[in-house]
Design a protein around this motif. Sequence first.
Motif, PDB file in Angstrom:
ATOM      1  N   HIS A 253       0.803  -1.229   0.000  1.00  0.00           N
ATOM      2  CA  HIS A 253       0.000   0.000   0.000  1.00  0.00           C
ATOM      3  C   HIS A 253       0.835   1.277   0.000  1.00  0.00           C
ATOM      4  O   HIS A 253       0.332   2.331  -0.392  1.00  0.00           O
ATOM      5  N   PHE A 254       2.047   1.218   0.518  1.00  0.00           N
ATOM      6  CA  PHE A 254       2.862   2.435   0.682  1.00  0.00           C
ATOM      7  C   PHE A 254       4.298   2.211   0.211  1.00  0.00           C
ATOM      8  O   PHE A 254       4.917   1.205   0.564  1.00  0.00           O
ATOM      9  N   ALA A 255       4.831   3.179  -0.536  1.00  0.00           N
ATOM     10  CA  ALA A 255       6.233   3.087  -0.973  1.00  0.00           C
ATOM     11  C   ALA A 255       7.121   4.099  -0.255  1.00  0.00           C
ATOM     12  O   ALA A 255       8.346   3.981  -0.291  1.00  0.00           O
TER      13      ALA A 255
ATOM     14  N   ALA B 174      11.704  -5.646   2.036  1.00  0.00           N
ATOM     15  CA  ALA B 174      11.518  -4.221   2.329  1.00  0.00           C
ATOM     16  C   ALA B 174      12.455  -3.378   1.475  1.00  0.00           C
ATOM     17  O   ALA B 174      12.047  -2.371   0.882  1.00  0.00           O
ATOM     18  N   ALA B 175      13.705  -3.788   1.397  1.00  0.00           N
ATOM     19  CA  ALA B 175      14.686  -3.026   0.616  1.00  0.00           C
ATOM     20  C   ALA B 175      14.257  -2.928  -0.843  1.00  0.00           C
ATOM     21  O   ALA B 175      14.424  -1.897  -1.490  1.00  0.00           O
ATOM     22  N   ALA B 176      13.676  -4.010  -1.358  1.00  0.00           N
ATOM     23  CA  ALA B 176      13.274  -4.021  -2.765  1.00  0.00           C
ATOM     24  C   ALA B 176      12.057  -3.127  -3.013  1.00  0.00           C
ATOM     25  O   ALA B 176      11.932  -2.508  -4.066  1.00  0.00           O
ATOM     26  N   LYS B 177      11.162  -3.050  -2.023  1.00  0.00           N
ATOM     27  CA  LYS B 177       9.895  -2.349  -2.265  1.00  0.00           C
ATOM     28  C   LYS B 177       9.907  -0.872  -1.889  1.00  0.00           C
ATOM     29  O   LYS B 177       9.145  -0.081  -2.443  1.00  0.00           O
ATOM     30  N   LEU B 178      10.734  -0.491  -0.924  1.00  0.00           N
ATOM     31  CA  LEU B 178      10.681   0.886  -0.425  1.00  0.00           C
ATOM     32  C   LEU B 178      11.262   1.881  -1.425  1.00  0.00           C
ATOM     33  O   LEU B 178      12.353   1.672  -1.956  1.00  0.00           O
ATOM     34  N   SER B 179      10.547   2.961  -1.667  1.00  0.00           N
ATOM     35  CA  SER B 179      11.139   4.080  -2.406  1.00  0.00           C
ATOM     36  C   SER B 179      11.881   4.997  -1.451  1.00  0.00           C
ATOM     37  O   SER B 179      12.907   5.575  -1.799  1.00  0.00           O
ATOM     38  N   LEU B 180      11.341   5.166  -0.254  1.00  0.00           N
ATOM     39  CA  LEU B 180      12.025   5.953   0.776  1.00  0.00           C
ATOM     40  C   LEU B 180      11.552   5.517   2.154  1.00  0.00           C
ATOM     41  O   LEU B 180      10.354   5.412   2.403  1.00  0.00           O
TER      42      LEU B 180
END
Length: 264
Positions: free
Chosen positions: A176-178, A202-208
């Motif tokens: 739901h959130f990047a 998490a590392a792969a999906k997070l933009s920030l």
Amino acid sequence: MSPINYDLLRRVVPTGYDQYRDDIAHGKIETVEYFSKTIGCKRRAMIYIPPGYPDGQGEYNVLYLLHGIGGDEEEWYNHAGPQVILDNLYADNKLARMIVVLPNGRAMQNDRAEGNLFDADKLKAFEDFEFDLLYDLIPYVESNYTVLTRRENRALAGLSMGGGQSLNIGLGNLDHFAWIGGFSSAPNTKEPELLVSNPEDAAAKLSLLWLSCGLLDNLKHVSDRTHAYLERNDVPHIWYEESGGHDWPVWKNDLYHFSQLIFR
Ligand code: FER
């Protein structure tokens, strides 16, 4: 995502960043009511709408910005004047197109900040907010505003109790959130191993992922512990220690910097 501008973070906020300017376009801030199936009643949120919205150039991103244990949906508005900070950033071309939703994160029938704020039912209401946010408020916003609805277009951040919520809810719902920010996150923040049980995912999906805290804040151990775990497990994040305590100059500074980094 474009490279992070660390110089931006080292710089102190420019004088006047939070001062109302007569010579620029102004957005507006409004209160809305939505029906919460989770709680079974109507709930309020405030929403900042940028100048010119809707500008006919497409849909907007959405930042959900959460308050602390002593606040409600008006806390940011009453203490930080986010509409002034954001108007100034827009005028200077430093902000991606976004609306900013200020929810009430105490998801219960009486969601006012009164009585003993540490009562068990009130603390539980900050946990229950996850379902109100995902299944009631976000659908309300997405069906009533001209906004984008993918994870890349949703950010979640907050201060203290709301920082813990942003980390718990955001990192628990990366579909739901990047873009996620914890400002001076409180002890409601989950233990790091539970918060990020799959560091690679998490590392792969997070933009920030942004973590910040005032150096004089008594709750800093919470952010320290989260930061240490993320670093040990190679989860990229911004770690921003700043002068100040558990207070509004810190959170206004965080909003000023965090808002410029998202949706890039
Ligand atoms: C605590 C200390 C502070 C806590 C929450 C807070 C849930 C929240 C502070 C704030 O929101 O400003 O032990 O436990």
